[in-house]
Structures are given as C-alpha cells and as structure tokens.
Design a protein around this motif. Sequence first.
Motif, PDB file in Angstrom:
ATOM      1  N   PRO A  32       3.184  -0.677  -6.048  1.00 34.21           N
ATOM      2  CA  PRO A  32       1.853  -0.766  -5.440  1.00 34.21           C
ATOM      3  C   PRO A  32       1.256  -2.176  -5.508  1.00 34.21           C
ATOM      4  O   PRO A  32       1.398  -2.875  -6.507  1.00 34.21           O
ATOM      5  CB  PRO A  32       1.003   0.200  -6.280  1.00 34.21           C
ATOM      6  CG  PRO A  32       1.956   0.966  -7.124  1.00 34.21           C
ATOM      7  CD  PRO A  32       3.181   0.137  -7.267  1.00 34.21           C
ATOM      8  N   ASP A  43       0.843  -1.198   0.000  1.00 34.76           N
ATOM      9  CA  ASP A  43       0.000   0.000   0.000  1.00 34.76           C
ATOM     10  C   ASP A  43       0.885   1.258   0.000  1.00 34.76           C
ATOM     11  O   ASP A  43       1.572   1.544   1.000  1.00 34.76           O
ATOM     12  CB  ASP A  43      -0.870  -0.055   1.271  1.00 34.76           C
ATOM     13  CG  ASP A  43      -1.750   1.172   1.424  1.00 34.76           C
ATOM     14  OD1 ASP A  43      -1.499   2.197   0.756  1.00 34.76           O
ATOM     15  OD2 ASP A  43      -2.690   1.102   2.238  1.00 34.76           O
ATOM     16  N   SER A  85       0.359  -8.346  -2.055  1.00 30.26           N
ATOM     17  CA  SER A  85       1.753  -7.900  -2.056  1.00 30.26           C
ATOM     18  C   SER A  85       2.715  -9.058  -2.324  1.00 30.26           C
ATOM     19  O   SER A  85       3.725  -8.877  -3.018  1.00 30.26           O
ATOM     20  CB  SER A  85       2.084  -7.215  -0.727  1.00 30.26           C
ATOM     21  OG  SER A  85       1.717  -8.026   0.367  1.00 30.26           O
ATOM     22  N   ARG A 105       0.603   3.731   3.089  1.00 32.73           N
ATOM     23  CA  ARG A 105       1.160   3.259   4.360  1.00 32.73           C
ATOM     24  C   ARG A 105       2.684   3.189   4.295  1.00 32.73           C
ATOM     25  O   ARG A 105       3.382   3.492   5.270  1.00 32.73           O
ATOM     26  CB  ARG A 105       0.575   1.902   4.735  1.00 32.73           C
ATOM     27  CG  ARG A 105      -0.924   1.992   5.062  1.00 32.73           C
ATOM     28  CD  ARG A 105      -1.485   0.674   5.534  1.00 32.73           C
ATOM     29  NE  ARG A 105      -0.897   0.240   6.808  1.00 32.73           N
ATOM     30  CZ  ARG A 105      -1.107  -0.969   7.326  1.00 32.73           C
ATOM     31  NH1 ARG A 105      -1.855  -1.852   6.683  1.00 32.73           N
ATOM     32  NH2 ARG A 105      -0.570  -1.296   8.483  1.00 32.73           N
ATOM     33  N   THR A 128      -2.597  -3.845  -3.878  1.00 36.42           N
ATOM     34  CA  THR A 128      -3.784  -3.401  -3.127  1.00 36.42           C
ATOM     35  C   THR A 128      -4.240  -4.396  -2.077  1.00 36.42           C
ATOM     36  O   THR A 128      -5.061  -4.077  -1.234  1.00 36.42           O
ATOM     37  CB  THR A 128      -4.958  -3.169  -4.088  1.00 36.42           C
ATOM     38  OG1 THR A 128      -5.184  -4.395  -4.809  1.00 36.42           O
ATOM     39  CG2 THR A 128      -4.657  -2.042  -5.062  1.00 36.42           C
TER      40      THR A 128
END
Lengths: 348, 348
Positions: free
Chosen positions: B63, B40, B85, B43, B65
């Motif tokens: 990135p 993310d 991720s 973050r 999600t």
Amino acid sequence: MAIRIALDAMGGDSGPAPLVEGAALAMAEEPELSVALVGDPDRISAELARLGVGEEKRLPIVPATQVVEMGESPMDALRKKRDSSILVAFREHRENRADGVVSAGNSGATMAAAIRCLGRLPGVARPGIAGVFPTLKRPVLMMDVGANVDCRPKHLFQFGVMASVYHELCFATSAPRVGLLSIGEERGKGNALVRKAHELFSNSALNYVGNIEGGDIWSGDLDVVVCDGFVGNVCLKISEGLAEALSRMLRDEITGSLSSRLGYLMSRSAFGRFRKRIDYAEYGGAPLLGLRGYGIVGHGRSSAVAVKNAIMVAADMIGKDIVGRIGKKLERGGLFDVPDEDFDTEAG
Amino acid sequence: MAIRIALDAMGGDSGPAPLVEGAALAMAEEPELSVALVGDPDRISAELARLGVGEEKRLPIVPATQVVEMGESPMDALRKKRDSSILVAFREHRENRADGVVSAGNSGATMAAAIRCLGRLPGVARPGIAGVFPTLKRPVLMMDVGANVDCRPKHLFQFGVMASVYHELCFATSAPRVGLLSIGEERGKGNALVRKAHELFSNSALNYVGNIEGGDIWSGDLDVVVCDGFVGNVCLKISEGLAEALSRMLRDEITGSLSSRLGYLMSRSAFGRFRKRIDYAEYGGAPLLGLRGYGIVGHGRSSAVAVKNAIMVAADMIGKDIVGRIGKKLERGGLFDVPDEDFDTEAG
C-alpha cells in the motif's frame, strides 16, 4: 524589379555541379532573376558547358580563388582565405552588386562572413539561422539551428522576436505562435538557460505559448520554436537522419516478400508524395536573421533543386524587403527591451 | 534465483491499468519473478480482478496512499508526499524486500527517490538515465536522457564511462564504441561543455570514436552516445514525435487512392514489422545508472507490453549483478580519475 543573387558556387559537399545547375534552374524559372556564380571560373565554366548553358548575362561568373572547406574553423578560415568564394559573395552584396547571398557551404563561415560584411541590425546581439521543419500541417521555423552554440537568455528571446517577425512578414501569419523548446511543459522545467528565457518570453508582447517538448514540433500547431544553436542543430540532424533511417527500414521490410513488393508498386505514387513531403530540399534554405542584408544557407548535400529553392527563398525575401521591415519592426516595437541579467548555468 | 521487483503501480499517464497488466504478463512469462504492486490497494485489486488474476503470491500489493503526478516538481513532490508510490517502492528496495524498482511515472521524481533511498556508487557525481534508441543495426544507448539538465564536462565523461560499462556487461559488447553528441565531427566543434568533455574522453581508456552528429545516432555504428540530459531528452522526444508524424503522413498519402490502399493491404505485414521495429515499447525501459541498486524508468505512455519489457530489463540487470559489476569496474579501473576543472559556459 530585377533581383541579383550572389551564389557561393564552391561551397557544399559536392563541389560546383549542383550549385551551378540550381542557379540555371532558378534563372529559367524566374525571368527577373540573375545569379552571380562566385568561385573558380574554369570549374564553373565547365559546369555551364556540361549543362549546355552558353554565355549568359544572367549567370555572370565572379572569380574567387579560395574555398572554405566544410570542416574548417570559420574564424581561422576567413582570416586566412580573404579571397574565398563565401567572402567574395558577401562583398558583392555589401558593395551593392548583389541583393543577397546563397551558400550551401560551411554555415559557420557563412554566418561569420555575413556579420563581417553586412553587420547586424540595430539591437541584435546575435544573428541566427532559422531552419525550416516540415510538419503534419505547415512548416515550422526553428531558431537558432547552428550559429550560436552557447547562448544567454536574451539571445534566445531575440531569436524568438526575429523569427516571429520573419514569419509574420514572409508567410503573412498574424501573431505567430512561439514555443520555447524544453523538456516539459511546466514552468519550472528545463535547464537554467531555458528557465530564464521563459520569464523573458512570458513578459513579452509575443504570442508565446510556453515551453514545448521535442515531439510538439511535428504537430504543426506552432510557427516558431526557439532554442540555442547547439540544440537546434542536433534537432535538425537527428530528424533528417531518422527520416532517412525510417525510409530505409520500411524499404527493407517491403522488399522482404513478393506480395509486399507488389503492394509497394501499387502504392508507389503515395510513397513518392510522402518522400517529397519530408524532403528538406523542397523547403530551400534557411535564412540568416538579424543582419543588415540577406544570407541563406542551404544544406551541404543540397541537390540542384534544393539550391534552386534556396535561391527562390532569397529572392522572395528580397522582393518583400524583409530585412528593412524587420529592422523597422524592431526599432518601433521596442521588442528587444529586456533585461540582460547575469547568467551562469547552475551545473557547478 | 527468485527476483523480486517493486513496481510503482500508480505512475504514468494512464493510471494502474497497463502497469498491473504488464506485471501479470511478466509474471506469466518468467516463473522465477515476483512483482510487488505499489499503490492504492483498492484500485490495484480492481485491476487484478478485471484481468481475472485472483490472489497471487507473486503479485503482492504494497500500500501507498499518495502519487507523484507527471508535472510535479520532483523535489517538492518527494518532500510533501512521503507515502507516494515511488518512494514506497524504493524503500522496499532499500530494505531488501525488493531487488529493483520499475516506474513509468515522473522520471525526475523516480531518479530523486532512487538517489535518496539507494545512494550513489562510489565516485559517481551524477547518476543518469540511459535511454535506448532503435537503429538500422543494433540499439544504441544514449546517456543522459533527462535526469541532469545542466552538466559539467566531468558529468558527461562519467555518463560515457557508466553507459560503456553497462553496455559491455549487459550486451556482452567488447570495447563499446562511445560517441559524444556534438554539431560537427571536428575537434573544435560544439559548445563549451562538449569541447571540454571531448578532451576528457580523448585522454581516457574508453573506445572513444570522437564527436558525432545527431544523424549518426541512427547508423547503428555506435554503442553509446553521450550528451547532457536536456539535449538527450529533446532527442528522445523529437525522435518519437517524428516517427509518429511520419507514420501518419505515410498513412494519409496511402489512403488517398484506391490503388494505394490495395497496395497497402498487400504490404501490410511489412508495415507491421516496420512499426514493431520502431516501437519504443519493444525496448522496455531505460536504466538509471550510477546508483547502489536498480531503477528502471518506462515511458509515461507505456502499454502493458512496454511495462512487461521494462520489468524484464530490470530482472535481466539484477540477474547479471550489473550494479555490483559496474561498481567493481569503477573502483578497479580508476575510470573516474579526471580533473574536475572550473567550468563556465562562454555565452557571456
């Protein structure tokens, strides 16, 4: 009531010395106890003489000419050595000249001799060994720690039932907390054996807390941990080895500098209490559960104190009629009524 | 040569904080390293800002999600979360934008994503995770520590081969000593799986020392310990839990009296060295072996230092071309040419 133990005085890593000494210690501590020393009369007498114990009615010698060695295959050994100390000890029990047996010898041979001489309790598929692990709070029972290396889901379930009943009766625990050793707390975690056993436990009347992980054993929040005998034995040995290795590492670090050494001297009593707390010998032996009688296996490297404690565990179990009461609980409770489905690992 | 790591910046028990910090530490230590932070972007940017690291070419953000949670079923998670991720990180590796992947997240999902994106080396039936255990002398590799819970004898044999080759190449060990984890040193000891694997090892070109017991792991006399992923994971967790529990017991005893406390203060640096020696974080992550690429799994509770060390392990492996060299060794040596006989446990 006088309690009579038959001790395999030959089994274990160090021969009769710690065994005979442990018997003498137990007898001195408990006036109602007698311990028959089973094995080579000459070697046993020599140990008694060394200890300054003369002829003593409460330490009779029962001759046996053979010994099962630690590395021997249990089945082969029992077939060939019909006069081995472990078989003679269990015959004493079977023929009611002893109320229970304690051995620090080959644990597989001890279990095989126990099954042969005493038989299993009704409904029990596989008797097992319940090992005791010290934790931060109270000791936890792990079953099985070595008797059954290849298990079916039903065997694990029965280990949980027997260890739970034993815990309840011996330690006056109400609804002992039972965990199934796995590699994650979630339902679907574990190998094929554990996943199926989890279903049996989930549908049972036991106080089942679910899958647990290796690290949870030490929390002290569990009373019983269930696993197969291969995993249990690995857990026992790896933990014992690690506790020893850590003590040595800490000692190495401490003896490295003068101020550390002085510090160690000042905190020596704390170290003493620590060692006592993690010493397996303090916990005596591990009971064999699922038999029509009493068998306790101690560690092969048992000290005299460990042997004494194992004898005390046996005497305590006998005094409390644990086997009779486990048998009644199992009969009455229908605790073993679980499906014994086809089981095959999914490794193929 | 610049080395590019893709780090799953979302996996693990504590979210991005220790992961991003670990990446920054690694980058500071090794000028030739870049670490892509996968997850993310908001973050991750927030963590970079917190650390005072501005925009930095060597810490690019990639990135993603979604996140695979620690308790999720790996297969379900990867099917549903195509933009997780961990999958995005391995896609970076597959598409040659990264040379290797480091994750402190769900280890099952890490392995599944690695197999899906990278594939296995020729001849490898089951890639596995090689965990590192500290011992009295040198660290020992245990394989498998969690990827394969139900194994066949051939799988165990391949774990031994891969871990042995890895040890030889990464630690410059000649003829690494390989032990098979069992419950007794004698040939006939162990469960059905281990007894059959023992035969494969005995007839191999490896430096096989035979069956070993749990306690032998800590001696430091072994380089590789082979077991299935269920047993290995239990060993890892029980050891970590015991080391923590023993430290707490010792602390409890020491804080019990004034002289102990004073003694502790005097020997504090010894305790510090002791803790450092047994801290898993010092050893970085555990490599996934058997893949056409590089994956390292760290502990879910990894600190920033542990994450940094895991990244360093990955960079070291990549720099040494470990995967290419393992692949060549396997091809050339015919090391996997063993019979894959029918196998069924004998629990029935």
